[in-house]
Design a protein around this motif. Structure first.
Motif, short mmCIF file in Angstrom:
data_model
loop_
_atom_site.label_atom_id
_atom_site.label_comp_id
_atom_site.label_asym_id
_atom_site.label_seq_id
_atom_site.Cartn_x
_atom_site.Cartn_y
_atom_site.Cartn_z
N GLN A 20 120.00 9.67 70.32
CA GLN A 20 118.93 10.66 70.19
C GLN A 20 119.08 10.97 68.70
O GLN A 20 119.86 11.75 68.29
CB GLN A 20 119.00 11.72 71.23
N ALA A 21 117.94 11.32 68.13
CA ALA A 21 118.04 11.43 66.61
C ALA A 21 117.80 13.21 66.23
O ALA A 21 118.66 13.69 65.68
CB ALA A 21 116.84 10.97 65.73
N THR A 22 117.22 13.93 67.38
CA THR A 22 116.97 15.20 67.08
C THR A 22 117.37 15.98 68.24
O THR A 22 117.66 15.76 69.18
CB THR A 22 115.36 15.47 67.04
N VAL A 60 117.10 21.08 83.01
CA VAL A 60 118.10 20.10 83.89
C VAL A 60 117.91 18.89 83.24
O VAL A 60 118.44 17.92 83.61
CB VAL A 60 117.66 20.53 85.45
N ASN A 61 116.77 18.62 82.55
CA ASN A 61 116.38 17.24 82.01
C ASN A 61 117.04 17.12 80.47
O ASN A 61 116.61 16.23 79.81
CB ASN A 61 115.10 16.72 82.24
N ILE A 62 117.73 17.80 80.08
CA ILE A 62 118.13 17.98 78.38
C ILE A 62 118.88 16.85 78.25
O ILE A 62 119.79 16.46 79.33
CB ILE A 62 118.88 19.24 78.06
N LYS A 63 118.79 16.17 77.15
CA LYS A 63 119.54 14.73 76.71
C LYS A 63 120.52 15.12 75.94
O LYS A 63 120.58 15.88 74.74
CB LYS A 63 118.56 13.58 76.32
N THR A 64 121.47 14.58 75.78
CA THR A 64 122.69 14.32 74.90
C THR A 64 122.35 13.37 73.72
O THR A 64 120.96 12.73 73.64
CB THR A 64 124.18 13.85 75.60
N LYS A 65 123.08 13.25 73.04
CA LYS A 65 123.06 12.72 71.60
C LYS A 65 122.86 11.04 72.03
O LYS A 65 122.12 10.44 71.52
CB LYS A 65 124.23 12.69 70.72
N GLU A 66 123.39 10.84 73.28
CA GLU A 66 123.29 9.56 73.83
C GLU A 66 122.14 9.26 74.56
O GLU A 66 121.79 7.99 75.04
CB GLU A 66 124.54 9.27 74.77
N GLY A 67 121.41 10.26 74.58
CA GLY A 67 120.07 10.12 75.58
C GLY A 67 120.26 10.42 77.09
O GLY A 67 119.49 9.90 77.67
N TRP A 68 121.46 10.90 77.39
CA TRP A 68 121.89 11.32 78.78
C TRP A 68 121.42 12.51 79.30
O TRP A 68 122.04 13.40 78.80
CB TRP A 68 123.16 10.75 79.05
N SER A 69 120.74 12.46 80.59
CA SER A 69 120.50 13.60 81.42
C SER A 69 121.54 13.87 82.26
O SER A 69 122.58 12.96 82.30
CB SER A 69 119.27 13.69 82.01
#
Length: 246
Positions: free
Chosen positions: A2-4, A89-98
């Protein structure tokens, strides 16, 4: 990757507070977590990982399967930010994981079940490798998580407003102090008509037993606090739902 940076990520706390919050969650110390959160106003969407990885309190609660901490954080989030609850609750980490995906990856079955129960999670979301929570559960061999995910449509789960607004807990039956009540207690009657026959539910505010039809005649006001309430089939306060008296 995830870039941003997710727009809702908070970075208000010092590294000391972040580390203490992480420690409380990892050790499943709910009382310590509450103390830190209330004293320092720590939001559930505060980044407490290494800066730039975007792991929030919710992500770590899911990772460690700290369901008591996760439930507390979810309810606090809903009460404080009801309009942003779904996005948080759906925020993603750098890896794109919720948080839901992290539950699947780390086989945190109870945390995953809690996220579904509270609602607001989106199982159709994909990580940076184009994998949904179901795909991640399958990939990492989280069979119980996979089976639970497959019980629901792959779309946004409705927010469970009643549960998130109440003092009810999914872990009441595991609390040793209520063991005797759940095993041998007698159900208390409706607070209005004093009958324990029929379908009794519980007020979401105080957890007192009542028939829906009885409260309808009282403009749905709780028999205990007299505030307008809703009814749930879930037991909120065992001491008000059962008695050990003969």
């Amino acid at each position: 990757m995830q870039a941003t940076k997710p727009s809702l990520i908070q970075e208000k706390q010092s590294n000391t507070i972040k580390n203490q919050v992480h420690g409380a969650i990892s050790s499943k110390n709910l009382e310590k977590l509450k103390e830190l959160v209330e004293k320092n106003d720590v939001d559930a969407h505060e980044e407490i990982s290494v800066k730039g990885y975007y792991w929030t309190c919710l992500h770590y609660a899911a990772h460690f399967n700290a369901t008591n901490c996760l439930e507390y954080l979810l309810k606090r989030t809903y009460k404080k930010n009801p309009d942003q609850y779904v996005d948080i609750v759906n925020i993603k980490t750098k890896e794109g994981w919720s948080p839901l995906m992290i539950s699947a990856i780390y086989k945190s079955t109870e945390a995953l079940q809690l996220l579904y129960h509270c609602g607001g999670v989106d199982p159709s979301m994909k990580d940076s490798s184009d994998r949904t929570a179901a795909k991640l559960a399958e990939y990492y061999g989280a069979l119980h998580c996979f089976e639970h995910i497959k019980k629901f449509p792959e779309s946004l789960i409705p927010v469970n407003k009643v549960f998130l607004s109440s003092e009810a807990s999914m872990n009441l039956e595991k609390d040793p102090k209520y063991k005797e009540l759940f095993l041998n207690g007698t159900r208390l009657p409706c607070r209005e008509c004093q009958s324990n026959l029929g379908y009794i539910k519980y007020s979401t505010c105080c957890g007192v037993p009542a028939h829906k039809i009885c409260l309808k005649d009282k403009d749905f006001r709780c028999p205990e606090c007299e505030k307008v309430t809703e009814l749930t089939c879930q037991i909120i306060n065992p001491d008000k739902a059962f008695t050990l008296s003969a």
